[in-house]
Design an enzyme around this catalytic site. Structure first.
Site, PDB file in Angstrom:
ATOM      1  CG  ASN A 132      52.849  -7.885  59.373  1.00 16.96           C
ATOM      2  OD1 ASN A 132      52.108  -8.105  60.327  1.00 16.96           O
ATOM      3  ND2 ASN A 132      53.113  -6.671  58.947  1.00 16.96           N
ATOM      4  CG  HIS A 163      73.606 -26.968  55.663  1.00 18.69           C
ATOM      5  ND1 HIS A 163      73.359 -28.316  55.776  1.00 18.69           N
ATOM      6  CD2 HIS A 163      72.427 -26.395  55.315  1.00 18.69           C
ATOM      7  CE1 HIS A 163      72.079 -28.552  55.516  1.00 18.69           C
ATOM      8  NE2 HIS A 163      71.497 -27.407  55.240  1.00 18.69           N
ATOM      9  CB  THR A 214      75.895 -11.799  60.259  1.00 12.99           C
ATOM     10  OG1 THR A 214      76.594 -10.537  60.319  1.00 12.99           O
ATOM     11  CG2 THR A 214      75.295 -11.973  58.863  1.00 12.99           C
ATOM     12  CE  LYS A 215      80.453  -9.360  62.982  1.00 11.29           C
ATOM     13  NZ  LYS A 215      81.545  -8.351  62.945  1.00 11.29           N
ATOM     14  NE  ARG A 229      79.562  -2.765  58.216  1.00  8.71           N
ATOM     15  CZ  ARG A 229      79.418  -3.358  57.044  1.00  8.71           C
ATOM     16  NH1 ARG A 229      78.301  -3.155  56.338  1.00  8.71           N
ATOM     17  NH2 ARG A 229      80.369  -4.128  56.560  1.00  8.71           N
TER      18      ARG A 229
END
Length: 244
Positions: A132, A163, A214-215, A229
């Site tokens: 989208n 970075h 992030t996981k 989560r």
């Protein structure tokens, strides 16, 4: 409203002068507007650009101009960048596709890229993938891979690089790493989701609006929040640990 409609409301004695000079001005302005077929076609293109799923539903009379329009756009991108399109794809003219040699963008059959998306290869979209408007995909070195049938909502950002942040030097001088981002099949990513480098979303996963992932996310799992989560599984999903 049309004068005839107002007449029906006001009775047979209706006359525009009775509604005042402002109405007369607006009525004359309305009459001076004469929309052409080209005007409506340009508006239709704008609608498709921000609602690309409508492309697959076009009536034959609209397909007659929309398919040549899309073929011309896609051929131009393929001439300018290392981009490959499958059959029956849609790409809004307002999208930005950047694919230097070695950073290919591959768009699978039936996939759709809406207006104001920014895609920098390497990026691979499977079949029937939907991006989208205002989605950003940055492939880094390892690439962004999105599986068949996955839906990416507006304003999502996927960055397949990172970075270093060591204190011994400025960020601009830090080494850049890239592990890649892998999105499975039939995944739904809600609006304004961020996904960082190295993440894999399993097949059929769902990510709630505004999450930062992030996981890795297992198949069939629903995640939300910052950081994201697990909050559940898709209704009717197979057992997470099937008995043997």
């Amino acid at each position: 409203m049309k004068p005839a409609s107002l007449a029906a409301i006001a009775g047979t004695a209706w006359h525009p002068d009775r509604l005042g000079p402002r109405f007369n001005f607006e009525l004359s302005t309305l009459h001076s507007l004469s929309m052409t077929e080209d005007d409506y076609r340009e508006q239709h293109k704008q609608r498709l650009a921000y609602m690309p799923w409508l492309y697959a539903r076009l009536k034959p009379k609209h397909r007659a101009w929309a398919e040549p329009w899309q073929q011309a756009l896609q051929q131009r991108w393929m001439a300018l960048e290392t981009v490959t399109f499958g059959t029956d794809c849609f790409v809004a003219p307002q999208a930005v596709l950047l694919a230097e040699p070695g950073r290919d963008i591959i768009v699978g059959d039936g996939s759709q890229i809406a207006a104001d998306c920014v895609i920098h290869g390497p990026v691979r979209l499977g079949r029937n993938v939907s991006l989208n408007h205002h989605v950003t995909l940055e492939g880094g070195a390892a690439g962004v891979h999105i599986g068949d049938g996955s839906r990416i909502a507006a304003y999502c950002t996927f960055y397949a690089f990172n970075h270093g942040v060591h204190a011994d030097r400025p960020v601009r001088e830090q080494p850049v790493t890239s592990k890649g981002i892998h999105i499975g099949k039939d995944v739904w990513v809600g609006a304004r989701v961020g996904i960082v480098d190295g993440v894999t979303l399993g097949d059929h996963a769902v990510v709630g609006m505004g999450a930062v992932v992030t996981k890795d996310v297992p198949p069939w799992t629903i995640v939300a929040g910052n950081p994201a989560r697990p909050i559940g599984r898709r209704p009717g999903a197979p057992p997470e640990h099937p008995s043997t």
